[in-house]
Design a protein around this motif. Structure first.
Motif, PDB file in Angstrom:
ATOM      1  N   ASP A  34       0.706  -1.017  -0.126  1.00  0.00           N
ATOM      2  CA  ASP A  34      -0.215  -0.104   0.033  1.00  0.00           C
ATOM      3  C   ASP A  34       0.688   1.219   0.165  1.00  0.00           C
ATOM      4  O   ASP A  34       1.802   1.054   0.727  1.00  0.00           O
ATOM      5  N   ASN A  35       0.176   2.626  -0.649  1.00  0.00           N
ATOM      6  CA  ASN A  35       0.923   3.796  -0.654  1.00  0.00           C
ATOM      7  C   ASN A  35       0.677   4.597   0.753  1.00  0.00           C
ATOM      8  O   ASN A  35      -0.863   4.740   0.582  1.00  0.00           O
ATOM      9  N   LEU A  36       1.507   5.677   0.969  1.00  0.00           N
ATOM     10  CA  LEU A  36       0.965   6.659   1.952  1.00  0.00           C
ATOM     11  C   LEU A  36       1.643   7.968   1.018  1.00  0.00           C
ATOM     12  O   LEU A  36       2.470   7.888   0.199  1.00  0.00           O
ATOM     13  N   TYR A  37       0.296   8.691   1.431  1.00  0.00           N
ATOM     14  CA  TYR A  37       0.466  10.134   1.607  1.00  0.00           C
ATOM     15  C   TYR A  37       0.036  10.634   2.664  1.00  0.00           C
ATOM     16  O   TYR A  37      -0.074  10.222   3.260  1.00  0.00           O
ATOM     17  N   VAL A  38       0.839  12.341   2.336  1.00  0.00           N
ATOM     18  CA  VAL A  38      -0.015  13.022   3.584  1.00  0.00           C
ATOM     19  C   VAL A  38      -1.408  13.045   3.549  1.00  0.00           C
ATOM     20  O   VAL A  38      -1.611  13.706   2.785  1.00  0.00           O
ATOM     21  N   LEU A  39      -1.754  13.275   4.769  1.00  0.00           N
ATOM     22  CA  LEU A  39      -3.195  13.755   5.479  1.00  0.00           C
ATOM     23  C   LEU A  39      -3.692  14.681   4.487  1.00  0.00           C
ATOM     24  O   LEU A  39      -2.111  15.818   5.272  1.00  0.00           O
ATOM     25  N   GLY A  40      -3.921  15.332   4.151  1.00  0.00           N
ATOM     26  CA  GLY A  40      -4.585  16.362   3.838  1.00  0.00           C
ATOM     27  C   GLY A  40      -4.282  16.857   2.684  1.00  0.00           C
ATOM     28  O   GLY A  40      -4.803  17.899   1.980  1.00  0.00           O
ATOM     29  N   SER A  41      -3.698  16.189   1.502  1.00  0.00           N
ATOM     30  CA  SER A  41      -3.348  16.655   0.622  1.00  0.00           C
ATOM     31  C   SER A  41      -3.623  15.717  -1.004  1.00  0.00           C
ATOM     32  O   SER A  41      -3.487  15.860  -1.521  1.00  0.00           O
ATOM     33  N   ASN A  42      -5.190  15.137  -0.684  1.00  0.00           N
ATOM     34  CA  ASN A  42      -5.507  14.933  -1.534  1.00  0.00           C
ATOM     35  C   ASN A  42      -4.718  13.912  -2.441  1.00  0.00           C
ATOM     36  O   ASN A  42      -4.575  14.323  -3.442  1.00  0.00           O
ATOM     37  N   LYS A  43      -3.960  13.171  -1.847  1.00  0.00           N
ATOM     38  CA  LYS A  43      -3.424  12.084  -3.065  1.00  0.00           C
ATOM     39  C   LYS A  43      -2.181  13.320  -3.473  1.00  0.00           C
ATOM     40  O   LYS A  43      -1.742  12.291  -4.894  1.00  0.00           O
ATOM     41  N   PRO A  65      12.838  14.404  11.491  1.00  0.00           N
ATOM     42  CA  PRO A  65      11.807  15.610  11.128  1.00  0.00           C
ATOM     43  C   PRO A  65      10.687  15.678  10.638  1.00  0.00           C
ATOM     44  O   PRO A  65       9.498  16.383  10.170  1.00  0.00           O
ATOM     45  N   LEU A  66      10.269  14.084  10.010  1.00  0.00           N
ATOM     46  CA  LEU A  66       9.486  13.380   9.469  1.00  0.00           C
ATOM     47  C   LEU A  66       8.780  12.012  11.026  1.00  0.00           C
ATOM     48  O   LEU A  66       7.129  12.144  10.725  1.00  0.00           O
ATOM     49  N   ASP A  67       8.781  12.233  12.058  1.00  0.00           N
ATOM     50  CA  ASP A  67       8.396  11.992  13.296  1.00  0.00           C
ATOM     51  C   ASP A  67       7.867  12.234  13.740  1.00  0.00           C
ATOM     52  O   ASP A  67       6.911  13.223  13.991  1.00  0.00           O
ATOM     53  N   GLY A  68       6.235  11.805  13.434  1.00  0.00           N
ATOM     54  CA  GLY A  68       4.767  11.974  13.748  1.00  0.00           C
ATOM     55  C   GLY A  68       4.118  12.771  12.369  1.00  0.00           C
ATOM     56  O   GLY A  68       3.208  13.042  13.236  1.00  0.00           O
ATOM     57  N   LEU A  69       4.512  12.557  11.550  1.00  0.00           N
ATOM     58  CA  LEU A  69       3.210  13.025  10.314  1.00  0.00           C
ATOM     59  C   LEU A  69       2.269  11.847   9.776  1.00  0.00           C
ATOM     60  O   LEU A  69       3.074  10.412  10.302  1.00  0.00           O
ATOM     61  N   GLN A  70       1.040  12.496  10.012  1.00  0.00           N
ATOM     62  CA  GLN A  70       0.247  11.527   9.606  1.00  0.00           C
ATOM     63  C   GLN A  70       0.213  11.718   8.170  1.00  0.00           C
ATOM     64  O   GLN A  70       0.049  12.681   7.148  1.00  0.00           O
ATOM     65  N   VAL A  71      -0.195  10.212   8.364  1.00  0.00           N
ATOM     66  CA  VAL A  71      -0.335   9.887   6.500  1.00  0.00           C
ATOM     67  C   VAL A  71      -1.268   8.884   6.220  1.00  0.00           C
ATOM     68  O   VAL A  71      -2.471   8.869   7.697  1.00  0.00           O
ATOM     69  N   VAL A  72      -2.030   8.924   5.147  1.00  0.00           N
ATOM     70  CA  VAL A  72      -3.081   8.056   5.191  1.00  0.00           C
ATOM     71  C   VAL A  72      -2.449   7.086   3.743  1.00  0.00           C
ATOM     72  O   VAL A  72      -2.378   7.273   2.526  1.00  0.00           O
ATOM     73  N   LEU A  73      -3.249   5.655   3.528  1.00  0.00           N
ATOM     74  CA  LEU A  73      -3.251   5.159   3.328  1.00  0.00           C
ATOM     75  C   LEU A  73      -3.947   5.143   1.406  1.00  0.00           C
ATOM     76  O   LEU A  73      -4.707   6.846   2.032  1.00  0.00           O
ATOM     77  N   GLU A  74      -4.117   4.755   0.501  1.00  0.00           N
ATOM     78  CA  GLU A  74      -4.139   5.766  -1.329  1.00  0.00           C
ATOM     79  C   GLU A  74      -5.800   5.100  -0.638  1.00  0.00           C
ATOM     80  O   GLU A  74      -6.341   6.019  -2.110  1.00  0.00           O
ATOM     81  N   ASN A  75      -6.511   4.752  -0.030  1.00  0.00           N
ATOM     82  CA  ASN A  75      -7.326   4.668   0.170  1.00  0.00           C
ATOM     83  C   ASN A  75      -8.402   6.027   0.973  1.00  0.00           C
ATOM     84  O   ASN A  75      -9.921   5.376   0.680  1.00  0.00           O
ATOM     85  N   GLY A  76      -7.268   6.752   1.018  1.00  0.00           N
ATOM     86  CA  GLY A  76      -8.066   8.095   1.541  1.00  0.00           C
ATOM     87  C   GLY A  76      -8.877   8.010   3.251  1.00  0.00           C
ATOM     88  O   GLY A  76      -8.728   8.993   3.733  1.00  0.00           O
ATOM     89  N   MET A  77      -9.148   6.449   3.645  1.00  0.00           N
ATOM     90  CA  MET A  77      -9.203   6.369   4.788  1.00  0.00           C
ATOM     91  C   MET A  77      -8.964   6.645   5.964  1.00  0.00           C
ATOM     92  O   MET A  77      -8.937   7.027   7.069  1.00  0.00           O
ATOM     93  N   THR A  78      -7.277   5.217   5.750  1.00  0.00           N
ATOM     94  CA  THR A  78      -6.528   4.593   7.079  1.00  0.00           C
ATOM     95  C   THR A  78      -5.895   5.385   7.135  1.00  0.00           C
ATOM     96  O   THR A  78      -5.107   5.961   6.029  1.00  0.00           O
ATOM     97  N   ARG A  79      -5.989   5.995   8.794  1.00  0.00           N
ATOM     98  CA  ARG A  79      -5.123   7.122   9.192  1.00  0.00           C
ATOM     99  C   ARG A  79      -3.876   6.040   9.579  1.00  0.00           C
ATOM    100  O   ARG A  79      -4.139   5.448  10.388  1.00  0.00           O
ATOM    101  N   GLY A  80      -2.832   7.484   9.746  1.00  0.00           N
ATOM    102  CA  GLY A  80      -1.694   6.151  11.021  1.00  0.00           C
ATOM    103  C   GLY A  80      -0.827   7.718  10.913  1.00  0.00           C
ATOM    104  O   GLY A  80      -0.585   8.978  10.373  1.00  0.00           O
ATOM    105  N   TYR A  81       0.300   7.752  11.239  1.00  0.00           N
ATOM    106  CA  TYR A  81       1.596   8.678  11.933  1.00  0.00           C
ATOM    107  C   TYR A  81       3.039   7.864  11.320  1.00  0.00           C
ATOM    108  O   TYR A  81       3.302   6.530  11.856  1.00  0.00           O
ATOM    109  N   LEU A  82       4.373   8.512  11.469  1.00  0.00           N
ATOM    110  CA  LEU A  82       5.138   8.027  11.495  1.00  0.00           C
ATOM    111  C   LEU A  82       5.933   7.795  12.619  1.00  0.00           C
ATOM    112  O   LEU A  82       6.032   8.849  13.032  1.00  0.00           O
TER     113      LEU A  82
END
Length: 657
Positions: free
Chosen positions: A450-459, A525-542
């Motif tokens: 699965d690919n990860l994207y920055v939360l709020g970046s609309n992929k 610098p990326l520790d704690g970055l909120q990410v979302v899976l490519e499905n746009g719903m599943t959220r996590g953080y680095l």
């Protein structure tokens, strides 16, 4: 059924079947019967093995990566209970036991290849990324006990990388080398998952007579192998030592091994016990101070037992002793599923997941191309000798070392909290009700690829790709832990800045203010970055992986500084004082011996908060400086290209004139 249907179909159109179709149908039918018979015999053999081994897993669990891994626990138990049981045993005075050569655990087995001969050091230096000397400085002792000759050798242990031609990691090999009359011989142990004869089959085609090297497959893939690799792990080193001794020494009491038995005291040491009898039988024990888990998770020892005698398999006896039900103080056996969760939780790469250099470039997993990585991208700097040349993959590693921007990706942990995700697998209707409308629930469990994207970046801002996913809740916490190869921090932060996105971090939480325990700010610098899976719903953080950053050449993992401070502190106040003192030392080095002072009134909380704010400002200034420097470098490069283009144009005009 297929042969009969083809037979009837051909008869329907041709009136009667041809002789060729009749023969083909008959052969296909016989082949099918033989295949079914072979399958039945394999099932019977597996049943006999399972009857003789009371500790083998009885049920299978499906990991999020769609890989079936055995477990030693009943599947009716929730994952968080099994995870808590494993971690309680790890912290107890019993520890854990892992069998990496069990026929039922083949998905996570290891392989062992013995390299011997006069050309051993040349062969290893040409194939592996670490350096091996011309000779090993060891120590040998000889004993004669009850007609048995026992030779005890002390050798050197180190880890080295097996890379492909492009410098991507195939596997990390643990090597135990012992001195011989013509140099030294080495036992090369693979990572879990690279088991059986795979390493032997990979290296054997490159052996030529002039190499003066001989390879021996210690743990072949067939059932005839009488070699075993066991790991004893615990939170404390002494617990693992006692667990190994109590499991091994009773089996070798006839040889009085206890009178001179010892374990390696240093990380880069290993010991071999070679026991031979007058009738030609022999057994080898090789022990090294290392586990297949980072030391931030566990400490312990691994032992190789290779039995070549006529006696009953001694390795099986050791395993039965360690996992016996009446052995109350013995270690707790775990299976591949529990090991995999511990590995991912500790952030350690695995063969076939993060280490994929053996796979083809166009292979994919779950519809995504498999990502290949170098040792530097997987926090495996300690397996590479940067001053060494002329080994397989050296050009690829050297190119990364010379890259001013650093490695293109780095391995991170990814946490998917259950509180932030209501998975469709948990929702019976698999729908949400919103404004009198039903919308599908697309919050899926993460899986490998699965690919990860920055939360709020609309992929629009890709972060990386998941490489390993642990069992949900397997860490005993309501979360799913994964590993991911993440792109450069500068690239991600620049794109976030263009979209007015930033990493939200709480400087001082309410719990920290009440307890006085101030968590240091992240060093990455990326520790704690909120990410979302490519499905746009599943959220996590680095979460940054601390292991490997300060590893020694011996392979010992560096402990997380905060964990060490927590263990040494007697109370919360002392913990805060230690943090401030450590930060003061760092500032002394970086800012010219500028000492930090704590007032006598005990206002360490305010001082700590100021320190946190100052650190954040320093990091921000550093990032801005790096961004400006990068922009300046690009501008200078553009000007240089323009100048070259003008010079070339002038030369052309002069030639025409």
């Amino acid at each position: 059924v297929k042969s009969v249907s083809l037979y009837k179909k051909h008869s329907q159109f041709s009136g009667r079947p041809s002789l060729k179709i009749m023969v083909w149908s008959k052969n296909y039918f016989i082949f099918t019967l033989l295949l079914l018979l072979s399958t039945c015999l394999q099932q019977v053999a597996a049943l006999q093995v399972s009857i003789s081994l009371p500790q083998v897993p009885t049920r299978l669990f499906t990991a999020p990566s769609d890989e079936i891994l055995p477990s030693v626990y009943d599947q009716s138990l929730p994952a968080f209970l099994r995870g808590e049981a494993v971690r309680s045993a790890l912290r107890s005075d019993r520890g854990l036991f892992v069998d990496f050569t069990c026929s039922l655990y083949s998905l996570r087995n290891v392989g062992v290849v013995k390299v011997s001969g006069k050309g051993t050091h040349v062969f290893l230096n040409s194939k592996l990324s670490n350096s091996f000397p011309n000779e090993i400085k060891g120590e040998r002792r000889n004993y004669n006990v009850r007609g048995f000759e026992i030779v005890v050798d002390k050798g050197e242990m180190k880890q080295a990388g097996l890379l492909n031609s492009k410098g991507h990691v195939i596997d990390v090999l643990t090597t135990c080398s012992f001195a011989t009359h013509d140099g030294f011989e080495t036992y090369a142990i693979t990572s879990p998952g690279h088991g059986g004869s795979q390493l032997f089959e990979r290296l054997d085609p490159f052996i030529f007579p002039l190499d003066k090297v001989k390879l021996l497959d210690i743990c072949p893939s067939d059932a005839s192998s009488r070699s075993h690799v066991f790991t004893f792990v615990a939170s404390e080193d002494e617990v693992a030592r006692s667990s190994l001794k109590d499991s091994v020494l009773p089996i070798f009491k006839d040889w009085a091994l206890e009178s001179f038995f010892s374990l390696p005291s240093r990380q880069n040491d290993c010991i071999r016990y070679n026991i031979s009898s007058n009738n030609g039988g022999s057994v080898e024990l090789v022990i090294w101070k290392q586990t297949v888990l980072p030391s931030t998770v566990a400490k312990g020892y691994t032992i190789l037992i290779s039995d070549k005698g006529d006696e009953q398999d001694l390795g099986l006896k050791v395993r039965d002793m360690a996992t016996a039900e009446d052995y109350i103080g013995g270690p707790i056996a775990i299976g591949p599923l529990e090991y995999e969760t511990l590995r991912i939780e500790g952030g350690y790469p695995a063969f076939g997941f993060e280490m994929t250099g053996h796979l083809k470039d166009n292979e994919n997993r779950n519809g995504q191309l498999i990502t290949k990585a170098s040792p530097l991208e997987l926090h495996l700097d300690h397996i590479v000798d940067q001053n060494k040349g002329c080994y397989q993959g050296q050009e690829g590693v050297a190119a990364l070392l010379k890259n001013k921007r650093g490695v293109p990706r780095i391995l991170y942990s990814v946490i998917f909290p259950d509180d932030d995700n209501t998975y469709a697998e948990d929702n019976q209707e698999k729908e949400y009700f919103n404004d009198n409308n039903f919308i599908p629930n697309e919050t899926k469990l993460p899986k490998v690829g699965d690919n990860l994207y920055v939360l709020g970046s609309n992929k629009q801002i890709k972060v990386g790709t998941l490489t390993s996913v642990a069992e949900r809740g397997g860490t005993s916490e309501p979360e799913t832990v994964a590993l991911a190869l993440v792109l450069r921090a500068q690239t991600i932060l620049k794109k976030m800045n263009d979209m007015d996105l930033e990493i939200e971090r709480e400087l001082i939480s309410d719990d920290e203010l009440e307890s006085g325990v101030i968590t240091p700010p992240p060093s990455d610098p990326l520790d704690g970055l909120q990410v979302v899976l490519e499905n746009g719903m599943t959220r996590g953080y680095l979460r940054v992986i601390e292991i490997g950053k300060n590893q020694k050449q011996s392979g010992e993992m560096a402990e997380i500084g905060r964990s060490e401070t927590l263990e040494s502190a007697t109370n919360a106040d002392q913990f805060v004082v230690n943090i401030i003192q450590e930060s003061s030392k760092a500032e002394d080095i970086d800012k010219g011996k500028k000492n930090m002072k704590i007032d006598d009134t005990g206002s360490y909380k305010e001082q700590a908060m100021k320190d946190v704010v100052e650190r954040k400002n320093d990091d921000k200034k550093l990032n801005e400086a790096e961004t400006l420097a990068e922009a300046k470098r690009k501008a200078e490069k553009i000007e240089m290209l323009k100048k070259r283009a003008e010079e070339a144009l002038n030369r052309r005009q002069k030639r025409k004139g």
